[in-house]
Design an enzyme around this catalytic site. Structure first.
Site, PDB file in Angstrom:
ATOM      1  N   LYS A   1       0.811  -1.270   0.039  1.00 56.36           N
ATOM      2  CA  LYS A   1       0.072  -0.138  -0.109  1.00 56.36           C
ATOM      3  C   LYS A   1       1.070   1.310   0.166  1.00 56.36           C
ATOM      4  CE  LYS A   1      -3.609  -0.726   2.469  1.00 56.36           C
ATOM      5  NZ  LYS A   1      -4.351  -1.106   3.657  1.00 56.36           N
TER       6      LYS A   1
ATOM      7  N   ARG B   1      -3.223   2.907   8.573  1.00 53.09           N
ATOM      8  CA  ARG B   1      -3.834   1.915   7.535  1.00 53.09           C
ATOM      9  C   ARG B   1      -2.374   0.919   7.575  1.00 53.09           C
ATOM     10  NH1 ARG B   1      -4.744   4.554   1.928  1.00 53.09           N
ATOM     11  NH2 ARG B   1      -5.844   2.593   1.662  1.00 53.09           N
TER      12      ARG B   1
ATOM     13  N   GLY C   1      -8.316  -7.626   4.018  1.00 50.03           N
ATOM     14  CA  GLY C   1      -9.193  -7.826   5.381  1.00 50.03           C
ATOM     15  C   GLY C   1      -8.477  -8.313   6.370  1.00 50.03           C
TER      16      GLY C   1
ATOM     17  N   MET D   1      -5.729  -7.007   8.067  1.00 46.57           N
ATOM     18  CA  MET D   1      -5.175  -5.900   9.161  1.00 46.57           C
ATOM     19  C   MET D   1      -6.248  -4.870   8.799  1.00 46.57           C
ATOM     20  SD  MET D   1      -2.066  -6.839  10.004  1.00 46.57           S
ATOM     21  CE  MET D   1      -0.787  -8.005   9.208  1.00 46.57           C
TER      22      MET D   1
ATOM     23  N   ARG E   1      -3.461  -1.378  -6.542  1.00 48.07           N
ATOM     24  CA  ARG E   1      -2.781  -2.679  -6.302  1.00 48.07           C
ATOM     25  C   ARG E   1      -3.226  -3.454  -7.516  1.00 48.07           C
ATOM     26  NH1 ARG E   1      -5.755  -4.781  -1.168  1.00 48.07           N
ATOM     27  NH2 ARG E   1      -7.812  -4.216  -1.858  1.00 48.07           N
TER      28      ARG E   1
ATOM     29  N   HIS F   1     -15.735  -9.251   1.226  1.00 48.46           N
ATOM     30  CA  HIS F   1     -14.756 -10.321   1.645  1.00 48.46           C
ATOM     31  C   HIS F   1     -15.066 -11.624   1.042  1.00 48.46           C
ATOM     32  CE1 HIS F   1     -12.841 -13.422   4.493  1.00 48.46           C
ATOM     33  NE2 HIS F   1     -11.884 -12.775   4.319  1.00 48.46           N
TER      34      HIS F   1
ATOM     35  N   ARG G   1      -2.821 -47.786 -16.752  1.00 47.65           N
ATOM     36  CA  ARG G   1      -2.730 -49.036 -15.851  1.00 47.65           C
ATOM     37  C   ARG G   1      -3.900 -50.067 -16.004  1.00 47.65           C
ATOM     38  NH1 ARG G   1      -4.372 -44.365 -13.054  1.00 47.65           N
ATOM     39  NH2 ARG G   1      -2.715 -43.380 -11.599  1.00 47.65           N
TER      40      ARG G   1
ATOM     41  N   ARG H   1       1.446 -50.115 -18.327  1.00 48.10           N
ATOM     42  CA  ARG H   1       2.119 -50.596 -17.173  1.00 48.10           C
ATOM     43  C   ARG H   1       1.597 -52.073 -16.963  1.00 48.10           C
ATOM     44  NH1 ARG H   1       1.467 -48.292 -11.236  1.00 48.10           N
ATOM     45  NH2 ARG H   1      -0.673 -48.959 -11.542  1.00 48.10           N
TER      46      ARG H   1
ATOM     47  N   GLU I   1      10.684 -46.925  -8.999  1.00 43.39           N
ATOM     48  CA  GLU I   1       9.764 -46.255  -7.757  1.00 43.39           C
ATOM     49  C   GLU I   1      10.528 -46.964  -6.513  1.00 43.39           C
ATOM     50  OE1 GLU I   1       5.914 -47.897  -8.409  1.00 43.39           O
ATOM     51  OE2 GLU I   1       6.580 -49.623  -9.948  1.00 43.39           O
TER      52      GLU I   1
ATOM     53  N   SER J   1      10.221 -44.265 -16.144  1.00 44.46           N
ATOM     54  CA  SER J   1       9.232 -43.498 -15.609  1.00 44.46           C
ATOM     55  C   SER J   1       9.117 -43.443 -14.218  1.00 44.46           C
ATOM     56  CB  SER J   1       7.792 -43.694 -16.063  1.00 44.46           C
ATOM     57  OG  SER J   1       6.822 -43.277 -15.770  1.00 44.46           O
TER      58      SER J   1
ATOM     59  N   GLY K   1       7.724 -43.437 -10.815  1.00 45.43           N
ATOM     60  CA  GLY K   1       6.622 -43.547 -10.220  1.00 45.43           C
ATOM     61  C   GLY K   1       6.833 -43.071  -8.719  1.00 45.43           C
ATOM     62  N   THR K   2       6.476 -41.488  -8.531  1.00 46.60           N
ATOM     63  CA  THR K   2       6.809 -41.069  -7.574  1.00 46.60           C
ATOM     64  C   THR K   2       6.182 -41.023  -6.367  1.00 46.60           C
ATOM     65  OG1 THR K   2       5.976 -38.979  -8.367  1.00 46.60           O
ATOM     66  CG2 THR K   2       8.352 -39.239  -8.444  1.00 46.60           C
ATOM     67  N   ASN K   3       4.894 -41.760  -6.542  1.00 48.96           N
ATOM     68  CA  ASN K   3       4.012 -42.023  -5.229  1.00 48.96           C
ATOM     69  C   ASN K   3       4.667 -42.855  -4.316  1.00 48.96           C
ATOM     70  OD1 ASN K   3       2.259 -40.242  -6.556  1.00 48.96           O
ATOM     71  ND2 ASN K   3       0.770 -41.645  -7.111  1.00 48.96           N
ATOM     72  N   ASP K   4       5.004 -44.269  -5.061  1.00 54.05           N
ATOM     73  CA  ASP K   4       5.687 -45.063  -4.358  1.00 54.05           C
ATOM     74  C   ASP K   4       7.216 -44.737  -3.939  1.00 54.05           C
ATOM     75  OD1 ASP K   4       4.378 -47.436  -3.745  1.00 54.05           O
ATOM     76  OD2 ASP K   4       3.910 -47.985  -5.887  1.00 54.05           O
TER      77      ASP K   4
ATOM     78  N   CYS L   1       5.355 -40.298 -13.673  1.00 50.13           N
ATOM     79  CA  CYS L   1       3.860 -40.524 -13.906  1.00 50.13           C
ATOM     80  C   CYS L   1       3.365 -40.803 -12.488  1.00 50.13           C
ATOM     81  CB  CYS L   1       3.704 -41.881 -14.597  1.00 50.13           C
ATOM     82  SG  CYS L   1       4.373 -43.255 -13.552  1.00 50.13           S
TER      83      CYS L   1
ATOM     84  N   TYR M   1       9.383 -35.916 -20.297  1.00 47.46           N
ATOM     85  CA  TYR M   1       8.014 -35.556 -20.100  1.00 47.46           C
ATOM     86  C   TYR M   1       7.527 -35.799 -18.816  1.00 47.46           C
ATOM     87  CZ  TYR M   1       7.029 -40.518 -19.954  1.00 47.46           C
ATOM     88  OH  TYR M   1       7.058 -41.679 -19.570  1.00 47.46           O
TER      89      TYR M   1
HETATM   90  P1  ADP Z   1      -7.710  -2.366   3.460  1.00 47.26           P
HETATM   91  O1  ADP Z   1      -6.141  -2.845   3.592  1.00 47.26           O
HETATM   92  O2  ADP Z   1      -8.480  -3.317   4.247  1.00 47.26           O
HETATM   93  O3  ADP Z   1      -8.133  -1.983   2.059  1.00 47.26           O
HETATM   94  P2  ADP Z   1      -7.547   0.352   3.816  1.00 47.26           P
HETATM   95  O4  ADP Z   1      -6.309   1.033   4.596  1.00 47.26           O
HETATM   96  O5  ADP Z   1      -7.292   0.424   2.206  1.00 47.26           O
HETATM   97  O6  ADP Z   1      -7.822  -0.950   4.333  1.00 47.26           O
HETATM   98  O7  ADP Z   1      -8.567   1.115   3.995  1.00 47.26           O
HETATM   99  C1  ADP Z   1      -9.874   0.893   3.961  1.00 47.26           C
HETATM  100  C2  ADP Z   1     -10.650   2.185   3.477  1.00 47.26           C
HETATM  101  O8  ADP Z   1     -10.617   3.123   4.065  1.00 47.26           O
HETATM  102  C3  ADP Z   1     -10.107   2.642   1.912  1.00 47.26           C
HETATM  103  O9  ADP Z   1     -10.543   1.930   0.786  1.00 47.26           O
HETATM  104  C4  ADP Z   1     -10.693   3.955   1.892  1.00 47.26           C
HETATM  105  O10 ADP Z   1     -11.995   4.013   1.390  1.00 47.26           O
HETATM  106  C5  ADP Z   1     -10.417   4.418   3.652  1.00 47.26           C
HETATM  107  N1  ADP Z   1      -9.618   5.130   3.934  1.00 47.26           N
HETATM  108  C6  ADP Z   1      -8.371   4.856   4.152  1.00 47.26           C
HETATM  109  N2  ADP Z   1      -7.623   5.865   4.423  1.00 47.26           N
HETATM  110  C7  ADP Z   1      -8.396   7.092   4.127  1.00 47.26           C
HETATM  111  C8  ADP Z   1      -8.188   8.411   4.249  1.00 47.26           C
HETATM  112  N3  ADP Z   1      -6.931   8.990   4.444  1.00 47.26           N
HETATM  113  N4  ADP Z   1      -9.314   8.960   3.931  1.00 47.26           N
HETATM  114  C9  ADP Z   1     -10.354   8.602   3.324  1.00 47.26           C
HETATM  115  N5  ADP Z   1     -10.613   7.203   3.419  1.00 47.26           N
HETATM  116  C10 ADP Z   1      -9.592   6.385   3.748  1.00 47.26           C
HETATM  117 MG    MG Z   2       3.574 -47.807  -7.963  1.00 49.32          MG
HETATM  118 MG    MG Z   3      -7.780  -0.960   0.654  1.00 46.47          MG
END
Ligand code: ADP
Ligand code: MG
Ligand code: MG
Length: 923
Positions: free
Chosen positions: A41, A111, A120, A122, A384, A500, A612, A668, A795, A814, A816-819, A881, A901
């Site tokens: 981020k 953040r 989600g 952190m 991202r 999520h 087989r 085989r 094998e 060939s 036979g990596t299981n055995d 195999c 192969y």
């Molecule tokens: P996550 O990693 O869970 O996406 P973020 O740090 O991106 O968490 O924060 C989640 C949301 O919080 C962001 O998408 C944004 O909408 C809001 N947010 C974070 N920082 C700011 C900020 N400085 N001003 C306004 N909204 C913010």
């Molecule tokens: Mg075998």
């Molecule tokens: Mg975010």
């Protein structure tokens, strides 16, 4: 937010270690390639600043501080406090507000941001810096008391949860803050958060603080400075919380990486109707189709879009129309009640479109963008590389390469081989005729069917017992990760395309239907009531069958059968042809039957690496003939039974060789331990005795005589061939006769006869001579000549170690990596389940060696076998195999070893093709 006022001073002195990197407001200390230090981020916020995009000013506390924090009993480097103070002062100057100033306060978000995105995992805290005094300053700034108290209310809630730990206790308790909020709405006679007025929100702030005091025994901190450090500590602390640890273990993120912390000036999407917040993708991340997609919410803040509290609106007009159509909403109604951002704020929309295009071109990949609009001004808060489904991954890689934004190599390296599964694994077979229960958002494509479970725990339990389940939740949260991994698909009552559940589903490649408002889920009674479109209410309890279509969003009662896959589409075919051009390894399939061979061919197999023959022995009532042969008292009895098996085997081989015309087929000879063929229960014995015209007592005695204490290491494979040569002779005869028959029809056949479980070259020598004698006789009788080879499976570790001698007799190897894995590690695959997971958890073995090839042990045996085998016979053909032949990391290893192969089950063939290409490309 105000415009920059003064130019900032440089925050750090020369000598001190630098822990802080500033961004926004003209500063860009970091860059996109500094993710290790700044987290994803932070690095991308700096990069967006670099590109001149509007980013609210702030700074990143580096991941080194996290490392220090855990190395020093959760304390900070001494220089940090001062550096934070200086960096904050710069932000104050840029924004023209002061942190903690009652008249004109600066508010910030805190953040987290690790190197790899951990959705989600952190927690972010918004509006930090508010207290009973600064809230008045915020009212003065905004002339909007309702907004100020809304922000304050959110802050106390987030801080109370994330930093002070006021969370639901137990899985059935609701979030106490949400309970208080609901109660407030009820008492005011309103249904929406947005309908609560300033007075109500202010009361909520006090009630929230009282809740914190009562349940956590702490006074909510008023001092902004204390709030800030509390939040920073909570971000670092969350690196080690249970859900972060689970996430890291699933996605193999090392603990040592640590997280960074971003502190950033707030911009407000909740100041009124000219404000909004949203999430956009530069392409459709479910299908890969080009064009901006995404969702927004007017007058909202932060996580509101993701949290699923209100149903978000679509960013584009086209998206909004498609949405309305799925919901069955007329266009006029849609335009007034569900306007897109494009329609509602067209100039901001165009700016967003421009930035999105710039970011995609700059990063050369699809971006997932978070933004906020404050009083018609667009602010970019995150970008991202977007997570995408396997379907979208291929489509996007293909499209970007076709438009030359990336080269083919990059395109090939961008798709995880496992993601190809989604192209092969289908939606529902026919048009579902099962009762349609409801429709939600098609959040992650593909179809799933299974029994309903209402908790992650139940999903894990059921999956462990081998049952397929659909996880149904109001919404999912990071705590549910384990259960989501266990489930076939997810269905949620709330949340949009960026909830999520939706994000995780696309990441895991599982079907998901989100935001299905027709569900009323009641956890305590373990059931849900679904209101169907016709108004009828249906109760579905845990354990009942349910099917979901993550493409259309449809939810059906009962178990709908699954059907054909999208793999025929041209972008898939073209993408795979690029992979084929890039790879050196050949890819074959393990297939025992003509239908499987046909499937394998259609998925790109270049031969059969393992056919087989024992499966052929089990078919229909052949097993009785096989038993008759094994239980016969003498050679004559055995040959009588074998004579009856011969035509059956021959027709099997004709089928499979014909199907694979022109391609090599490794067959085989009989391998499994005897006990797998013998009758077990008394009833089975009685029935067989009657059929063979003998007594049950005799059969039982015979069976007992064949009993082995350790059948896996017993009388099986070539040992059977040595002691009962007539069995292999019959099989060889069937193979060669089949080949001659086809050769006469001018079908090109390339049979490779493989002798299993060889441990000593002498075994193979005897059996090869035998094989060739039979083959010669057959060809003479038929008056036809065909070419075939004889080789062995490697094998037994001894065969690997003496591979030079073995290769003198074998035309191919060939693995036979299981055995080979079982024997090299002295580990029975069927019994290892009791302790192997703990071994992996504790890092004794980094991976399950039956899944990912054990390079340093089994791999070393293979390396030896390859080099001494090739020394003895220059043109020795070598393949693998075992199950590992379709596992990407193991395929890479096979490439490195220089095998000819890999062979895997038909559905893994495309995975292996791409993995082989990636290995060759060195990605
Ligand atoms: P996550 O990693 O869970 O996406 P973020 O740090 O991106 O968490 O924060 C989640 C949301 O919080 C962001 O998408 C944004 O909408 C809001 N947010 C974070 N920082 C700011 C900020 N400085 N001003 C306004 N909204 C913010
Ligand atoms: Mg075998
Ligand atoms: Mg975010």
């Amino acid at each position: 937010m105000a415009r920059p006022q003064r130019k900032a001073e440089r925050p750090t002195s020369r000598r001190a270690v630098r822990y802080i990197y500033a961004f926004g407001g003209g500063r860009k200390d970091g860059r996109a390639d500094m993710k290790d230090l700044l987290g994803g981020k932070g690095a991308n916020l700096a990069e967006m600043s670099r590109l001149g995009l509007p980013v609210p000013p702030g700074f990143t506390i580096s991941t080194e501080v996290c490392t220090y924090y855990y190395a020093h009993e959760r304390t900070y480097p001494p220089a940090l406090r001062q550096q934070v103070g200086q960096a904050l002062a710069r932000v104050e100057q840029v924004v023209g507000r002061r942190f903690g100033d009652p008249a004109n306060p600066l508010l910030v978000s805190v953040r987290s941001g690790a190197r790899a995105s951990m959705p989600g995992m952190m927690d972010t805290i918004l509006n930090l810096g508010l207290n009973d005094r600064t809230v008045d300053g915020l009212i003065a700034q905004s002339a909007n008391p309702r907004f100020a108290y809304d922000s304050y209310r959110r802050f106390v809630q987030m801080y109370g949860d994330v930093v002070l730990g006021l969370k639901p206790e137990g899985k059935h308790e609701e979030d106490p803050f949400e309970v208080a909020l609901e109660e407030k709405k009820r008492s005011r006679g309103v249904t929406q958060d947005t309908q609560l007025d300033a007075v109500a929100l202010r009361e909520l702030v006090d009630e929230f603080k009282a809740l914190v005091k009562m349940r956590r025994g702490v006074v909510f901190p008023e001092d902004p400075e204390e709030q800030l450090w509390g939040a920073i500590g909570a971000v670092f602390g969350s690196w080690m919380n249970a859900r972060a640890i689970t996430y890291r273990s699933i996605y193999r993120i090392p603990e040592s990486w640590g997280t960074a912390v971003n502190v950033q000036a707030m911009v407000f999407g909740n100041l009124g109707d000219d404000c909004a917040t949203g999430v956009a993708f530069t392409r459709d991340v479910a299908t890969g189709e080009p064009g901006l997609t995404g969702e927004y919410l007017p007058n909202a803040q932060g996580e509101d879009v993701v949290a699923g509290i209100r149903t978000p609106l679509q960013i584009t007009r086209a998206g909004a129309r498609a949405w309305a159509e799925r919901q069955g909403m007329p266009e006029e109604e849609r335009r007034t009640t569900r306007p897109s951002l494009e329609e509602r704020m067209s100039s901001v929309y165009r700016e967003l479109l421009r930035h999105a295009g710039q970011l995609e071109r700059h990063y050369r990949d699809v971006q997932d963008i978070e933004f906020t609009i404050e009083r018609d001004r667009l602010w970019m808060l995150q970008t991202r590389v977007a997570k995408r489904t396997g379907i979208a991954a291929v489509r996007i890689a293909h499209d970007l390469a076709r438009t030359k934004l990336v080269d083919r190599k990059t395109a090939l390296l961008r798709v995880e081989p496992e993601q190809l599964q989604q192209w092969l694994h289908p939606g529902f077979a026919a048009k579902a005729t099962h009762p349609l229960l409801a429709r939600g958002l098609g959040a992650s494509p593909g179809a799933a069917a299974g029994e309903v479970v209402f908790s992650a725990e139940a999903a894990i339990e059921a999956a462990a017992a081998g049952r397929r389940v659909v996880l149904v939740r109001v919404e999912t949260s990071p705590e549910d990760i384990g259960g989501m991994k266990a489930a076939e698909g997810f269905l949620t009552a709330r949340g949009g395309m960026t909830s999520h559940a939706a994000i995780v589903a696309r990441q895991m490649g599982k079907p998901c239907v989100a935001g299905c408002a027709a569900l009323e889920i009641d956890y305590p009674s373990q059931q849900m009531t679904v209101t169907r479109a016709d108004g009828q209410r249906v109760v579905i309890g845990a354990g009942m069958a349910l099917s979901i279509d993550g493409g259309s969003g449809a939810v059906y009662q009962g178990e709908v059968p699954l059907g054909p896959a999208p793999a025929g589409r041209p972008e898939f075919t073209r993408f795979m042809s690029w992979a084929d051009e890039a790879r050196r390894l050949r890819v074959r399939a393990n297939a025992d039957r003509p239908e499987e061979a046909r499937l394998a061919r259609s998925l790109g197999a270049e031969g059969i690496g393992l056919c087989r023959t024992e499966h052929m022995f089990f078919e229909g009532d052949r097993i009785d003939t096989v038993r008759e042969m094994l239980l016969a008292d003498d050679l004559e009895g055995r040959e009588r039974a074998l004579a009856r098996l011969l035509p059956m085997q021959r027709s099997d081989f004709i089928g499979i060789l014909r199907e694979m015309r022109g391609l090599p087929v490794t067959i085989r000879l009989l391998d499994p331990p005897l006990h797998e063929f013998l009758p077990h229960g008394n009833q089975e014995i009685a029935a067989l005795a009657a059929k063979l015209g003998t007594s049950a007592a005799r059969l039982r005695a015979k069976r007992d005589a064949l009993h082995e204490a350790n059948p896996m290491l017993g009388h099986r494979g070539c040992r059977l061939g040595i002691t009962y040569p007539e069995i292999y002779r019959m099989q060889v005869r069937a193979i060669i006769e089949a080949a001659c028959t086809l050769a006469r029809e001018r079908v090109k056949v390339l049979p490779e006869i493989m002798i299993p479980l060889v441990g000593a070259a002498a075994e193979l020598r005897i059996l090869r001579e035998d094989t060739e004698r039979v083959a010669r006789a057959v060809m003479e009788a038929a008056g036809t000549k065909i070419s075939f080879t004889v080789g062995t499976m490697i094998e037994v570790p001894r065969a690997a170690v003496t591979a030079g001698e073995v290769a003198a007799v074998a035309q191919f190897f060939s693995f036979g990596t299981n055995d080979l894995t079982q024997m090299a590690l002295g580990l029975s695959r069927d019994d290892a389940g009791r302790f192997l997971p703990e071994y992996v958890r504790r890092g004794i073995y980094a991976e399950d060696p039956f899944v990912v090839l054990d390079r340093s042990g089994v791999g070393e045996l293979m390396r030896q076998a390859v080099s001494s085998g090739r020394r003895a016979r220059r043109d020795l053909k070598i393949g693998i195999c075992g199950e590992h032949g379709g596992e990407p990391q193991s395929v890479r290893f096979c490439h490195e070893l220089g095998l000819d192969y890999v062979s895997c089950s038909p559905y893994r063939v495309p995975v292996a093709r791409l993995a082989a290409a990636q290995a060759a490309l060195g990605g």
